[in-house]
Design an enzyme around this catalytic site. Structure first.
Site, PDB file in Angstrom:
ATOM      1  N   SER A   1       0.780  -1.242   0.000  1.00 24.97           N
ATOM      2  CA  SER A   1       0.000   0.000   0.000  1.00 24.97           C
ATOM      3  C   SER A   1       0.808   1.288   0.000  1.00 24.97           C
ATOM      4  CB  SER A   1      -0.942  -0.008   1.209  1.00 24.97           C
ATOM      5  OG  SER A   1      -0.216  -0.252   2.394  1.00 24.97           O
TER       6      SER A   1
ATOM      7  N   GLY B   1       5.179   3.066  -0.261  1.00 23.77           N
ATOM      8  CA  GLY B   1       6.612   2.876  -0.450  1.00 23.77           C
ATOM      9  C   GLY B   1       6.988   1.915  -1.573  1.00 23.77           C
TER      10      GLY B   1
ATOM     11  N   PHE C   1      -1.748  -3.336   5.888  1.00 33.58           N
ATOM     12  CA  PHE C   1      -2.381  -3.098   7.187  1.00 33.58           C
ATOM     13  C   PHE C   1      -2.647  -1.602   7.294  1.00 33.58           C
ATOM     14  CE2 PHE C   1      -1.957  -4.775  11.861  1.00 33.58           C
ATOM     15  CZ  PHE C   1      -3.333  -4.838  11.936  1.00 33.58           C
ATOM     16  N   GLU C   2      -3.829  -1.175   6.926  1.00 28.93           N
ATOM     17  CA  GLU C   2      -4.146   0.251   6.864  1.00 28.93           C
ATOM     18  C   GLU C   2      -5.433   0.550   7.607  1.00 28.93           C
ATOM     19  OE1 GLU C   2      -2.048   2.385   5.684  1.00 28.93           O
ATOM     20  OE2 GLU C   2      -0.673   1.022   4.644  1.00 28.93           O
TER      21      GLU C   2
ATOM     22  N   ASP D   1      -3.301  -8.188   9.430  1.00 29.10           N
ATOM     23  CA  ASP D   1      -1.944  -8.471   9.894  1.00 29.10           C
ATOM     24  C   ASP D   1      -1.313  -9.625   9.103  1.00 29.10           C
ATOM     25  OD1 ASP D   1       0.402  -8.899  11.207  1.00 29.10           O
ATOM     26  OD2 ASP D   1      -0.533  -9.447  13.131  1.00 29.10           O
ATOM     27  N   ALA D   2      -0.380  -9.270   8.226  1.00 32.84           N
ATOM     28  CA  ALA D   2       0.272 -10.262   7.358  1.00 32.84           C
ATOM     29  C   ALA D   2       1.062 -11.302   8.156  1.00 32.84           C
ATOM     30  CB  ALA D   2       1.205  -9.555   6.377  1.00 32.84           C
TER      31      ALA D   2
ATOM     32  N   TYR E   1      22.488   1.787  11.793  1.00 32.03           N
ATOM     33  CA  TYR E   1      21.683   1.025  10.838  1.00 32.03           C
ATOM     34  C   TYR E   1      22.276  -0.367  10.575  1.00 32.03           C
ATOM     35  CZ  TYR E   1      18.243  -0.194   7.491  1.00 32.03           C
ATOM     36  OH  TYR E   1      17.229  -0.877   6.884  1.00 32.03           O
TER      37      TYR E   1
ATOM     38  N   LEU F   1      15.291   6.337   0.942  1.00 27.50           N
ATOM     39  CA  LEU F   1      14.210   7.210   0.515  1.00 27.50           C
ATOM     40  C   LEU F   1      13.376   7.637   1.713  1.00 27.50           C
ATOM     41  CD1 LEU F   1      13.012   5.422  -2.707  1.00 27.50           C
ATOM     42  CD2 LEU F   1      13.836   7.751  -2.544  1.00 27.50           C
TER      43      LEU F   1
ATOM     44  N   THR G   1      10.381   7.617   3.700  1.00 31.02           N
ATOM     45  CA  THR G   1       9.131   6.881   3.905  1.00 31.02           C
ATOM     46  C   THR G   1       8.756   7.068   5.373  1.00 31.02           C
ATOM     47  OG1 THR G   1      10.192   4.807   4.537  1.00 31.02           O
ATOM     48  CG2 THR G   1       9.710   5.090   2.189  1.00 31.02           C
TER      49      THR G   1
HETATM   50  P1  NAD Z   1       6.410   1.504   4.101  1.00 34.31           P
HETATM   51  O1  NAD Z   1       6.183   1.865   5.513  1.00 34.31           O
HETATM   52  O2  NAD Z   1       6.172   2.538   3.064  1.00 34.31           O
HETATM   53  O3  NAD Z   1       5.523   0.221   3.691  1.00 34.31           O
HETATM   54  C1  NAD Z   1       5.237  -0.792   4.604  1.00 34.31           C
HETATM   55  C2  NAD Z   1       4.100  -1.657   4.100  1.00 34.31           C
HETATM   56  O4  NAD Z   1       3.909  -2.739   5.030  1.00 34.31           O
HETATM   57  C3  NAD Z   1       2.738  -0.951   3.996  1.00 34.31           C
HETATM   58  O5  NAD Z   1       2.058  -1.451   2.865  1.00 34.31           O
HETATM   59  C4  NAD Z   1       2.017  -1.397   5.272  1.00 34.31           C
HETATM   60  O6  NAD Z   1       0.602  -1.398   5.185  1.00 34.31           O
HETATM   61  C5  NAD Z   1       2.539  -2.808   5.382  1.00 34.31           C
HETATM   62  N1  NAD Z   1       2.467  -3.392   6.731  1.00 34.31           N
HETATM   63  C6  NAD Z   1       3.108  -3.003   7.862  1.00 34.31           C
HETATM   64  N2  NAD Z   1       2.797  -3.842   8.884  1.00 34.31           N
HETATM   65  C7  NAD Z   1       1.961  -4.789   8.376  1.00 34.31           C
HETATM   66  C8  NAD Z   1       1.303  -5.929   8.905  1.00 34.31           C
HETATM   67  N3  NAD Z   1       1.457  -6.314  10.184  1.00 34.31           N
HETATM   68  N4  NAD Z   1       0.500  -6.654   8.080  1.00 34.31           N
HETATM   69  C9  NAD Z   1       0.327  -6.294   6.778  1.00 34.31           C
HETATM   70  N5  NAD Z   1       0.946  -5.241   6.211  1.00 34.31           N
HETATM   71  C10 NAD Z   1       1.747  -4.492   7.011  1.00 34.31           C
HETATM   72  O7  NAD Z   1       7.911   0.965   4.035  1.00 34.31           O
HETATM   73  P2  NAD Z   1       9.033   0.943   2.908  1.00 34.31           P
HETATM   74  O8  NAD Z   1      10.016   2.032   3.230  1.00 34.31           O
HETATM   75  O9  NAD Z   1       8.458   0.812   1.544  1.00 34.31           O
HETATM   76  O10 NAD Z   1       9.776  -0.407   3.320  1.00 34.31           O
HETATM   77  C11 NAD Z   1       9.535  -1.649   2.696  1.00 34.31           C
HETATM   78  C12 NAD Z   1      10.824  -2.457   2.769  1.00 34.31           C
HETATM   79  O11 NAD Z   1      11.858  -1.765   2.055  1.00 34.31           O
HETATM   80  C13 NAD Z   1      11.360  -2.652   4.196  1.00 34.31           C
HETATM   81  O12 NAD Z   1      11.906  -3.941   4.313  1.00 34.31           O
HETATM   82  C14 NAD Z   1      12.470  -1.612   4.291  1.00 34.31           C
HETATM   83  O13 NAD Z   1      13.464  -1.947   5.233  1.00 34.31           O
HETATM   84  C15 NAD Z   1      13.008  -1.680   2.878  1.00 34.31           C
HETATM   85  N6  NAD Z   1      13.839  -0.523   2.469  1.00 34.31           N
HETATM   86  C16 NAD Z   1      13.463   0.758   2.767  1.00 34.31           C
HETATM   87  C17 NAD Z   1      14.296   1.818   2.401  1.00 34.31           C
HETATM   88  C18 NAD Z   1      13.939   3.247   2.701  1.00 34.31           C
HETATM   89  O14 NAD Z   1      14.820   4.121   2.649  1.00 34.31           O
HETATM   90  N7  NAD Z   1      12.691   3.555   2.977  1.00 34.31           N
HETATM   91  C19 NAD Z   1      15.492   1.560   1.702  1.00 34.31           C
HETATM   92  C20 NAD Z   1      15.820   0.251   1.385  1.00 34.31           C
HETATM   93  C21 NAD Z   1      14.981  -0.793   1.786  1.00 34.31           C
HETATM   94 NA    NA Z   2       6.145  -1.107   1.014  1.00 37.60          NA
END
Ligand code: NAD
Ligand code: NA
Length: 395
Positions: free
Chosen positions: A49, A51, A73-74, A110-111, A234, A272, A274
């Site tokens: 949903s 990122g 999870f929204e 909850d996934a 990190y 990025l 987020t």
């Molecule tokens: P985000 O917060 O934008 O997206 C998280 C997603 O997970 C959402 O769709 C949310 O609804 C879902 N979610 C969270 N808890 C949940 C649950 N219990 N059940 C179902 N869905 C659930 O995050 P993002 O930044 O896109 O991160 C996604 C992945 O990318 C992560 O593993 C993160 O570590 C990795 N990542 C992020 C970055 C960055 O800079 N943001 C960089 C590299 C890698």
């Molecule tokens: Na995501």
């Protein structure tokens, strides 16, 4: 209602349906002009949903006409109270996908739980038969273990020593030193339980045992490495241990899928803005300097550009360009020596006074508000909007 941003610390409590819709439509346009040759056809996205997960769903659907099931999870809207942004993003995506004749359904829950996994499996069996790709893109601070009921909380802490460095409050622009105490007790194990690979493996084991994975199936999870500046908090901190575990899980998944020639991969993506990354100390200052340098070099990317490149130049290209640890790298431009050298130089000069000049604080703020559908170009925020938006494919 008229919806305005209401922030508390590093979160925004409101979100704007029209701004979220506009963001999704822009991402769809980007992928329509950069389609994938021989891309995936039936895709499950876990964390679909916002990122990177949302970008993966859009790239699958509009890059190669894939049918997509999204799990997330929204928070739904209630009268007078906007939904969380991922709700509006999913509503916009599924509305447009259905108009365009694409299959798109979703499950909100909850996934990590057995119930949501079972419900997703049933939907795959009923509607899609076999799937050829699973994207695993969860970012969560907590996980309740489905078998034991134990609730784990992840922490973002250094291991062994206190970490002291500069950070910025991106709302006020104030740069100041912060210290983060090292983790203690079960912090490492708990963080691995939340953000490591166990749940990814559980999903794949379930789908494999139900025989819904097609020949040559692929699954991808997302990781991060980053510069030496942020290493202590990190990659060498508690979250880094979880990423180590996630990366190791990719190989175990590949081993478990030998008979269908299936593959598990980790893609290391760039830093990025987020919801998750705004909460990590030091990272906002790093990102605001990184954005400045990458924009000057003409190599800045957002989630959609990153995932488009992942699909078109790695996953569905001739060569995955794996690194020595077997990982896909689309953080290659962030990690270029010349880019990192420039960021490090700027880091030494960054103060409250200099940052507006030498960093891209404005870009950081814009991206942050964009996450919630605010400050989006072309949206009239004075206009009344309906907060009660439905997700058409929601089960
Ligand atoms: P985000 O917060 O934008 O997206 C998280 C997603 O997970 C959402 O769709 C949310 O609804 C879902 N979610 C969270 N808890 C949940 C649950 N219990 N059940 C179902 N869905 C659930 O995050 P993002 O930044 O896109 O991160 C996604 C992945 O990318 C992560 O593993 C993160 O570590 C990795 N990542 C992020 C970055 C960055 O800079 N943001 C960089 C590299 C890698
Ligand atoms: Na995501």
């Amino acid at each position: 209602m008229i919806i305005e941003p209401r922030t508390r610390g590093f979160i925004c409590l409101t979100s704007h349906p029209v701004g979220c819709e506009q963001n999704v439509l822009s991402q769809i346009d980007y992928i329509k002009s950069n389609p994938t040759t021989n891309g995936p056809k039936k895709v499950l996205v876990i964390g679909a949903s916002t990122g990177f997960g949302l970008a993966s769903r859009i790239t699958s659907a509009y890059g190669s006409n894939a049918s997509t099931i999204g799990v997330f999870f929204e928070k739904p809207p209630t009268e007078g109270r906007p939904a969380s942004p991922g709700w509006y993003n999913s509503a916009a995506f599924e509305t447009q996908a259905h108009k365009d004749g694409l299959y798109a359904k979703s499950i909100n829950g909850d996934a990590f739980s057995n119930e949501i996994k079972a419900q997703t499996l049933k939907l795959i069996q009923d509607d899609l038969g076999k799937i050829d790709m699973v994207i695993y893109s969860l970012a969560s601070p907590v996980r309740t273990h489905p078998d034991t009921g134990e609730r784990f909380k992840s922490v973002l802490k250094p291991i062994g020593e206190t970490f002291t460095n500069n950070t910025v409050d991106f709302h006020t622009g104030v740069v100041k030193e912060i210290s983060i105490e090292p983790c203690s007790g079960d912090d490492i194990e708990n963080t691995i339980a939340v953000m490591g690979g166990e749940d990814w493996q559980m999903w794949i084991d379930l789908l494999k045992s139900a025989d819904v994975l097609s020949e040559d199936f692929k699954t991808v999870a997302y990781s991060y490495i980053g510069p030496s500046l942020t290493e202590a908090v990190y990659r060498k901190g508690t979250i880094g241990r979880a990423k180590d575990h996630l990366e190791a899980t990719a190989f175990e998944i590949t081993d478990s899928l030998k008979d269908i020639n299936g593959k598990g991969y980790v893609s290391v993506n760039k830093a990025l803005v987020t919801q998750a990354s705004s909460a990590i100390p030091v990272i906002p200052l790093y990102i605001s300097l990184l954005y400045k340098v990458m924009k000057e070099e003409g190599i800045h990317e957002g989630c959609i550009e990153q995932i488009e490149r992942l699909f078109n130049e790695r996953l569905y290209a001739e060569d995955l360009q794996l690194d020595a640890q077997g990982r896909i790298r689309v953080d290659d431009w962030e990690m270029r020596d010349d880019i990192q050298a420039k960021v490090l130089e700027l880091w030494k000069e960054a103060t409250t006074e200099t940052l507006p000049e030498i960093g891209d604080l404005e870009g950081y703020r814009t991206d942050f508000f964009n996450l919630f559908g605010f400050n989006v170009e072309g949206v009239d925020y004075d206009k009344d909007v309906n907060e009660m938006v439905a997700i058409p494919g929601l089960q």
